[in-house]
Write an enzyme that holds these catalytic residues in place. Structure first.
Site, mmCIF file in Angstrom:
data_model
loop_
_atom_site.group_PDB
_atom_site.id
_atom_site.type_symbol
_atom_site.label_atom_id
_atom_site.label_comp_id
_atom_site.label_asym_id
_atom_site.label_seq_id
_atom_site.Cartn_x
_atom_site.Cartn_y
_atom_site.Cartn_z
ATOM 1 N N SER A 119 0.992 -0.882 0.234
ATOM 2 C CA SER A 119 0.518 -0.090 0.196
ATOM 3 C C SER A 119 0.779 1.012 0.041
ATOM 4 C CB SER A 119 -1.235 -0.865 0.920
ATOM 5 O OG SER A 119 -0.652 -0.137 2.278
ATOM 6 N N HIS A 140 -3.906 -4.057 -5.140
ATOM 7 C CA HIS A 140 -3.636 -3.490 -4.289
ATOM 8 C C HIS A 140 -5.280 -4.005 -4.043
ATOM 9 C CE1 HIS A 140 -4.376 0.648 -1.503
ATOM 10 N NE2 HIS A 140 -3.948 -0.826 -1.070
ATOM 11 N N GLU A 152 -7.063 -1.615 -7.293
ATOM 12 C CA GLU A 152 -5.793 -0.685 -7.560
ATOM 13 C C GLU A 152 -4.846 -2.006 -8.572
ATOM 14 O OE1 GLU A 152 -5.826 3.738 -5.905
ATOM 15 O OE2 GLU A 152 -4.919 1.697 -4.707
ATOM 16 N N ASN A 190 -5.011 6.169 -1.438
ATOM 17 C CA ASN A 190 -4.161 5.887 -0.462
ATOM 18 C C ASN A 190 -3.384 6.738 -0.129
ATOM 19 O OD1 ASN A 190 -5.274 4.494 1.190
ATOM 20 N ND2 ASN A 190 -2.755 2.724 1.031
#
Ligand code: 3HC
Length: 285
Positions: A119, A140, A152, A190
């Protein structure tokens, strides 16, 4: 190349969730961790999640058993070698990942695709630790993996179109929505989410409101399903901290400084739900 077998390395919250959704989609899955007890904990988390789906009538018991039948646990890395796709979900530190990818190089056919669920680390850099940067990609997932619809798919500098398309098909097959991202710190989600969470820790540290009121504010005022402090506890405070640290060092911008309260909690070992204490307290089994 058609993917039929998927190896998952790391049987923690993310690894076990990834193994579960892959097996639910019909893939043969082998999940590896370094100790039997970690493998067993991961398998138990999958059983619990499937039981919950059976109770909610989202899955029939026979299907849940068939899903479990497609998942094998192991502590031997060589057992993973027969997979066509390997998804790595181990600790968010470069050195253990580097060592792991080098071990995989000696075990796996050059055709095997390696994906990282990182991440916070650069996919381009992680890819450089392997000898197959064109067959390396970021995948992800979001926590809790069985529930969250997004994945992702991150292209490193050298990720080939073929690799991207193969993993995109896997993401489609497991019923998730894949979004295409060019490698950049925190990717897309994120990059936006984690500074907001860090800001919530600042709001608490500065005494702007109680933990409950901060969380209720974002739930009721912004329709978030869960408040930011509770969400950090769910994700793991060490993960939030490592994402903020990577933003801070990569962008060199003080707006990304990690909240001191977050740092203190991580130093104290208060990592959230998994340790029984974070911003809130939890009963742990
Ligand atoms: N397995 C299977 N099903 C699960 C589950 C699991 N592990 N966890 C929750 N569920 C299901 C429940 O059975 C329930 O199903 P239903 O709607 O049919 O009743 C549904 O999900 C909702 O669960 P609950 O009723 O128990 O609890 P909530 O309504 O509070 O929902 C939640 C739980 C879905 C986790 C919700 O709180 C939520 O969406 N939170 C935000 C999650 C989020 O933002 N995740 C992203 C984090 S960022 C990230 O992961 C990236 C990383 O790199 C940091």
């Amino acid at each position: 190349m058609k993917i039929t077998r998927i190896g998952v390395i790391g049987a923690g919250i993310m690894g076990s969730g990834i193994a579960q959704v892959c097996a639910q989609a019909g893939y043969e899955v082998i999940i590896r961790d370094i100790e039997e007890r970690f493998v067993e904990k991961g398998l138990q988390a999958i059983r619990d999640s499937l039981d919950r789906m059976v109770e909610k009538e989202k899955l029939v018991r026979e299907e849940a058993e068939a899903v479990m039948g497609r998942i094998k646990g192991t502590i031997k890395l060589e057992d993973i070698a027969q997979s066509e796709l390997i998804i790595e979900a181990v600790i968010e530190k470069k050195e253990p990942k580097r060592t792991l990818y080098q071990e995989l190089e000696s075990l796996c056919d050059p055709k095997v695709i390696i994906a990282s669920n990182t991440s916070s680390l650069s996919i381009t850099e992680l890819a450089s630790f392997s000898n197959r940067p064109n067959k390396f990609v970021g995948l992800h997932f979001f926590n809790p993996v069985p529930v969250m619809e997004l994945v992702e798919i991150i292209r490193g500098l050298e990720t080939s179109d073929e690799t991207f398309n193969i993993v995109k098909e896997v993401v489609d097959n497991i019923g998730k929505v894949g979004i295409e991202i060019n490698d950049s710190p925190g990717f897309a989600v994120n990059r936006i989410l984690v500074p907001m969470l860090n800001e919530a820790a600042f709001a608490l540290m500065e005494g702007i409101a109680s933990r409950e009121d901060i969380d209720n504010g974002m739930k009721l005022g912004c329709n978030h399903p869960i408040g930011p402090l509770a969400l950090m506890d769910m994700i793991g405070l060490e993960t939030i901290l490592s994402v903020m640290e990577s933003f801070y060092s990569e962008f060199g911008d003080p707006k990304y400084r990690p909240c001191p309260l977050l740092k203190q909690k991580v130093r104290a070992g208060h990592l959230g739900r998994k340790t029984g204490k974070g911003f809130y307290e939890y009963d742990i089994k």
